[in-house]
Design a protein around this motif. Structure first.
Motif, PDB file in Angstrom:
ATOM      1  N   HIS A  93      -2.815  15.009   4.450  1.00  0.00           N
ATOM      2  CA  HIS A  93      -3.750  13.965   4.863  1.00  0.00           C
ATOM      3  C   HIS A  93      -5.097  14.558   5.258  1.00  0.00           C
ATOM      4  O   HIS A  93      -5.182  15.592   5.936  1.00  0.00           O
ATOM      5  CB  HIS A  93      -3.172  13.186   6.054  1.00  0.00           C
ATOM      6  CG  HIS A  93      -4.078  12.109   6.568  1.00  0.00           C
ATOM      7  ND1 HIS A  93      -4.431  11.018   5.810  1.00  0.00           N
ATOM      8  CD2 HIS A  93      -4.700  11.962   7.771  1.00  0.00           C
ATOM      9  CE1 HIS A  93      -5.239  10.245   6.528  1.00  0.00           C
ATOM     10  NE2 HIS A  93      -5.420  10.797   7.710  1.00  0.00           N
ATOM     11  N   THR A 152       0.818  -1.214   0.000  1.00  0.00           N
ATOM     12  CA  THR A 152       0.000   0.000   0.000  1.00  0.00           C
ATOM     13  C   THR A 152       0.850   1.262   0.000  1.00  0.00           C
ATOM     14  O   THR A 152       0.469   2.280  -0.593  1.00  0.00           O
ATOM     15  CB  THR A 152      -0.964  -0.013   1.198  1.00  0.00           C
ATOM     16  OG1 THR A 152      -1.840  -1.143   1.072  1.00  0.00           O
ATOM     17  CG2 THR A 152      -1.801   1.249   1.278  1.00  0.00           C
ATOM     18  N   SER A 169      -8.927   8.288   3.168  1.00  0.00           N
ATOM     19  CA  SER A 169      -8.153   7.699   4.269  1.00  0.00           C
ATOM     20  C   SER A 169      -6.699   7.468   3.893  1.00  0.00           C
ATOM     21  O   SER A 169      -5.819   7.434   4.761  1.00  0.00           O
ATOM     22  CB  SER A 169      -8.781   6.370   4.694  1.00  0.00           C
ATOM     23  OG  SER A 169      -9.933   6.568   5.474  1.00  0.00           O
ATOM     24  N   LEU A 170      -6.445   7.290   2.617  1.00  0.00           N
ATOM     25  CA  LEU A 170      -5.099   6.959   2.155  1.00  0.00           C
ATOM     26  C   LEU A 170      -4.303   8.183   1.732  1.00  0.00           C
ATOM     27  O   LEU A 170      -3.207   8.055   1.187  1.00  0.00           O
ATOM     28  CB  LEU A 170      -5.185   5.966   0.996  1.00  0.00           C
ATOM     29  CG  LEU A 170      -5.827   4.607   1.331  1.00  0.00           C
ATOM     30  CD1 LEU A 170      -6.051   3.792   0.070  1.00  0.00           C
ATOM     31  CD2 LEU A 170      -4.980   3.828   2.325  1.00  0.00           C
ATOM     32  N   TYR A 205      -4.065   4.135   7.187  1.00  0.00           N
ATOM     33  CA  TYR A 205      -4.135   3.116   6.134  1.00  0.00           C
ATOM     34  C   TYR A 205      -4.164   1.706   6.730  1.00  0.00           C
ATOM     35  O   TYR A 205      -4.771   0.788   6.160  1.00  0.00           O
ATOM     36  CB  TYR A 205      -2.975   3.274   5.149  1.00  0.00           C
ATOM     37  CG  TYR A 205      -1.659   2.686   5.586  1.00  0.00           C
ATOM     38  CD1 TYR A 205      -1.241   1.440   5.123  1.00  0.00           C
ATOM     39  CD2 TYR A 205      -0.819   3.364   6.469  1.00  0.00           C
ATOM     40  CE1 TYR A 205      -0.034   0.898   5.507  1.00  0.00           C
ATOM     41  CE2 TYR A 205       0.390   2.835   6.865  1.00  0.00           C
ATOM     42  CZ  TYR A 205       0.783   1.595   6.383  1.00  0.00           C
ATOM     43  OH  TYR A 205       1.987   1.051   6.776  1.00  0.00           O
TER      44      TYR A 205
END
Length: 536
Positions: free
Chosen positions: A250, A165, A223-224, A274
């Motif tokens: 973020h 990720t 969220s990522l 994450y």
């Protein structure tokens, strides 16, 4: 030794108790290794199914990194040393990229041709298909990506997907490095849901895919946010490829998920957010089912009917979840199962280009030059041959991977098309007749040594038995006794020449060796033209 595991109580996943012979051992190794040879298959027969599976799944030390092997394009790296942490120089970085890529690709092929009884490299290719990427120009990024995969190839899927990720290559490929609070980019979030974890499921309505919705894609993208890659084509010493979290990029607001994900709310957790996303997806039953379905298509068969779904896929998914996403118990259950050794799943998969090439190079002992520069050149030549058949594990055609492993109804038949059929046949024929130059110029050629297909100690004086043993090494399914007998007659030559039995028992084995090689070569050429040779 791998720890024991509980079998799910279904007839399909109960341990195989039947005959363990060349046919079954060969089937297991063809599906888990690249081009198993006679020595490996015989070892598996003599040691038994459980010991072979345990050996396949045993963790191995990580390999030494790829090397700078020739040329003057690496002024800071000596020949025989690795370039993976060496910075680029602006005036020659284009040449460095090209040469390091060549080194990396060759190194990968060298690992694939290793003769260890280990599933690791087959799993590395599986994960390259699962986490497909392309157009990553920096070989240092690609080395990190493939090394991360190799470290977790048969380990814990949670650890692997966490690493993937925020992997620098993945951040570049699916635009995670452009994903920030002011402009969320949905590319990675979409593939995370659709391909890497839950699977898309059936379309239930506009933007509703059964397992998740478009609302979830948007929420997870937020969220990522905050991650970016650093170190691309770095010219500074010590600046290796890595991921960096930037708090100001973020999204700190809460994220509301849909009914498909139980209306969960993800709160701001900064750089750890994450991980919460991944835990939520791993907790969903669909993730294990999706992953086990892909493992099944990779190792067993493309087609999954309702019975297979209930008796094989679901029990495997249960094992995966109950083992906290450790991959080894699931793989062990599959490879020990009675289902895996059913005759109707043997020889049902069309060889992918890498399996096709290695099924020639390894069992038929095609010689690879030994000096460093020649060895890397030879490995790169083989990599390039596979790439020419539409299989490049650093340039996958789709984010979903190769068509053969997901696109119904053809699946594996996608490897055979107007562009690949003739080159596949030419590859086999050329290796058998003239070989390939290991590198440019008048250097050594990679040539077939058919007499090494079987150890001399296993050369039977009975032509039929000798032929039958060769077919069991090269083909995934047995030939009829009539076909084997007809093939065996080729060993006896013409009416006025020595029979196979006379050749084997001849007093002067050295002088007769040329004839022996020629006769075996005739059999091998005949076998490799059969449709069965294209299967695994």
């Amino acid at each position: 030794m791998t720890a024991p595991f509980p079998f799910h109580n279904t007839s399909a996943l109960t341990p195989y108790q039947g005959t363990w012979d060349l046919l079954r051992a060969g089937h297991l190794l063809r599906r888990t290794l690249f081009g198993p040879d006679q020595r490996q298959i015989s070892w598996a027969v003599s040691h038994g199914m459980k010991a072979t599976i345990n050996t396949l799944l045993t963790n191995r030390e990580m390999p030494a990194p790829p090397l700078h092997y020739k040329g003057d394009h690496e002024p800071q790296v000596s020949i025989g040393k690795t370039w993976i942490s060496a910075p680029y120089q602006e005036n020659i970085h284009v040449t460095q990229m090209a040469r390091r890529s060549r080194s990396l690709f060759a190194w990968n092929m060298g690992l694939i041709l290793d003769d260890a009884i280990s599933i690791r490299e087959k799993m590395v290719l599986f994960w390259h298909n699962h986490f497909a990427l392309r157009a990553i120009e920096d070989p240092r990024y690609l080395y990190r990506f493939t090394t991360t995969i190799r470290q977790h190839a048969t380990g814990n899927f949670r650890a692997l997907i966490r690493a993937m990720t925020i992997d620098p290559s993945m951040l570049v490929f699916l635009n995670g490095n452009r994903n920030h609070q002011e402009a969320p980019n949905e590319n990675y979030a979409r593939e995370l849901l659709e391909l890497f974890t839950l699977g898309k499921g059936e379309l239930a309505g506009p933007g509703d895919y059964t397992n998740y919705t478009e609302q979830d894609v948007k929420a997870l993208a937020r969220s990522l946010t905050g991650w970016q890659d650093i170190g691309f084509l770095a010219t500074k010493v010590g600046q290796n490829p890595e991921a960096q979290f930037i708090p100001d990029r973020h999204d700190r607001e809460s994220k509301q998920l849909s009914h498909r994900l139980n209306h969960q709310v993800i709160l701001d957790q900064g750089m750890n957010e994450y991980q919460e996303v991944l835990e939520m997806l791993l907790d969903h039953p669909a993730t294990a089912v999706n992953l086990c379905s892909r493992l099944y298509r990779w190792f067993v068969d493309a087609h999954i009917d309702e019975q297979t779904q209930q008796e094989v896929i679901q029990p495997l998914a249960d094992i995966l979840r109950n083992s906290d996403y450790e991959l080894t118990p699931t793989l062990q259950a599959l490879f020990q199962s009675s289902h895996f050794y059913q005759i109707n799943v043997m020889g049902t998969m069309l060889k992918n280009p890498l399996d096709l090439l290695t099924s020639l190079v390894r069992p038929l002992s095609i010689t690879i030059p030994l000096p460093l520069s020649q060895r890397y050149d030879a490995w790169y030549r083989l990599f390039d041959l596979v790439r020419g058949l539409q299989m490049d594990w650093y340039e996958l055609p789709q984010v979903a991977g190769w068509d053969a492993y997901y696109r119904a109804p053809l699946y594996y038949r996608h490897w055979l098309n107007a562009a690949t059929l003739s080159p596949r046949m030419e590859l086999v024929q050329r290796f058998l007749e003239e070989g390939y130059p290991a590198f440019e110029g008048n250097g050594p050629r990679m040539l077939l040594s058919p007499e090494r297909l079987l150890d001399r100690s296993d050369w039977s004086e009975e032509a039929v038995l000798f032929t039958e043993n060769i077919t069991k090494i090269l083909l995934p399914v047995p030939l009829s006794s009539t076909s084997i007998f007809e093939l065996s007659r080729l060993l006896d030559g013409s009416r006025d020449s020595l029979t196979w039995k006379q050749l084997i028992n001849h007093d002067d084995q050295e002088s007769i060796l040329v004839i022996l090689k020629e006769r075996i070569g005739i059999i091998v050429k005949k076998l490799t033209t059969l449709p069965e040779f294209q299967l695994t």
